[in-house]
Design a protein around this motif. Structure first.
Motif, PDB file in Angstrom:
ATOM      1  N   GLN A 282      23.610  90.632 -13.196  1.00 52.49           N
ATOM      2  CA  GLN A 282      23.041  89.651 -13.741  1.00 52.49           C
ATOM      3  C   GLN A 282      21.484  90.015 -13.847  1.00 52.49           C
ATOM      4  O   GLN A 282      20.640  89.403 -14.584  1.00 52.49           O
ATOM      5  N   SER A 283      21.043  91.428 -13.223  1.00 49.27           N
ATOM      6  CA  SER A 283      19.734  91.855 -13.424  1.00 49.27           C
ATOM      7  C   SER A 283      19.574  92.763 -14.830  1.00 49.27           C
ATOM      8  O   SER A 283      20.540  93.356 -15.215  1.00 49.27           O
ATOM      9  N   LYS A 284      18.464  92.679 -15.198  1.00 45.13           N
ATOM     10  CA  LYS A 284      18.021  93.653 -16.164  1.00 45.13           C
ATOM     11  C   LYS A 284      16.518  94.266 -16.089  1.00 45.13           C
ATOM     12  O   LYS A 284      15.578  93.970 -16.239  1.00 45.13           O
TER      13      LYS A 284
ATOM     14  N   ASP B 207      15.163  96.803 -16.928  1.00 44.18           N
ATOM     15  CA  ASP B 207      14.431  97.087 -18.268  1.00 44.18           C
ATOM     16  C   ASP B 207      13.612  96.182 -18.935  1.00 44.18           C
ATOM     17  O   ASP B 207      12.688  96.351 -19.494  1.00 44.18           O
ATOM     18  N   GLU B 208      14.077  94.806 -18.292  1.00 42.78           N
ATOM     19  CA  GLU B 208      13.479  93.727 -18.709  1.00 42.78           C
ATOM     20  C   GLU B 208      12.564  92.977 -17.439  1.00 42.78           C
ATOM     21  O   GLU B 208      12.336  91.741 -17.738  1.00 42.78           O
TER      22      GLU B 208
ATOM     23  N   HIS C 145      13.646  91.919 -14.636  1.00 44.79           N
ATOM     24  CA  HIS C 145      14.675  90.710 -14.332  1.00 44.79           C
ATOM     25  C   HIS C 145      15.436  91.104 -13.310  1.00 44.79           C
ATOM     26  O   HIS C 145      16.310  91.949 -13.749  1.00 44.79           O
TER      27      HIS C 145
END
Length: 136
Positions: free
Chosen positions: A26-28, A30-31, A33
């Motif tokens: 669920q993590s990003k 590069d954004e 998040h």
């Protein structure tokens, strides 16, 4: 995979144990998040029935920014715990940094006397593989 550490605090015979899990899917990163789930177990080790009415959280990211979260109950419930009973739930939190920590308070009441008291939620770290170590 080894299980994340367990953090525990006891207040007035109520034991709160928390384990946090980084949710890579669920993590990003590069954004900016990053998402964690945390599993909480609340155990009533005392002689009286208690009820959890409200919660207060302090969620701090790696930059030292703290978010305050207050609300009724936990996961839509205000559990009543008789002596020896426990309640477990899972929730989650996002951060904009790859690590941080949480701590808080459950606002509870003794059922018979109506006496209100606060139970400490132990501080626990939110660590991701990109975090470069825990923030304490």
């Amino acid at each position: 995979m080894t299980e994340p550490p367990l953090f525990t605090a006891v207040t007035r015979d109520v034991r709160v144990s928390v384990r946090a899990f980084y949710l890579e899917d669920q993590s990003k990163p590069d954004e900016a998040h990053f998402v964690w789930a945390y599993r909480v177990t609340i155990e009533n080790g005392g002689p009286v029935t208690v009820q959890l009415l409200k919660r207060s959280w302090l969620i701090t990211d790696a930059m030292g920014r703290t978010q305050k979260v207050h609300g009724p109950g936990v996961v839509g419930e205000q559990p009543v715990l008789e002596p020896g009973e426990s309640f477990e739930y899972t929730s989650g939190t996002p951060l904009s940094t790859p690590s941080g920590f949480m701590r808080g308070t459950y606002h509870m009441v003794e059922q018979d006397s109506g006496e209100a008291f606060d139970v400490a939620i132990p501080a626990f770290s939110l660590d991701s593989p990109m975090g470069g170590g825990a923030v304490h």
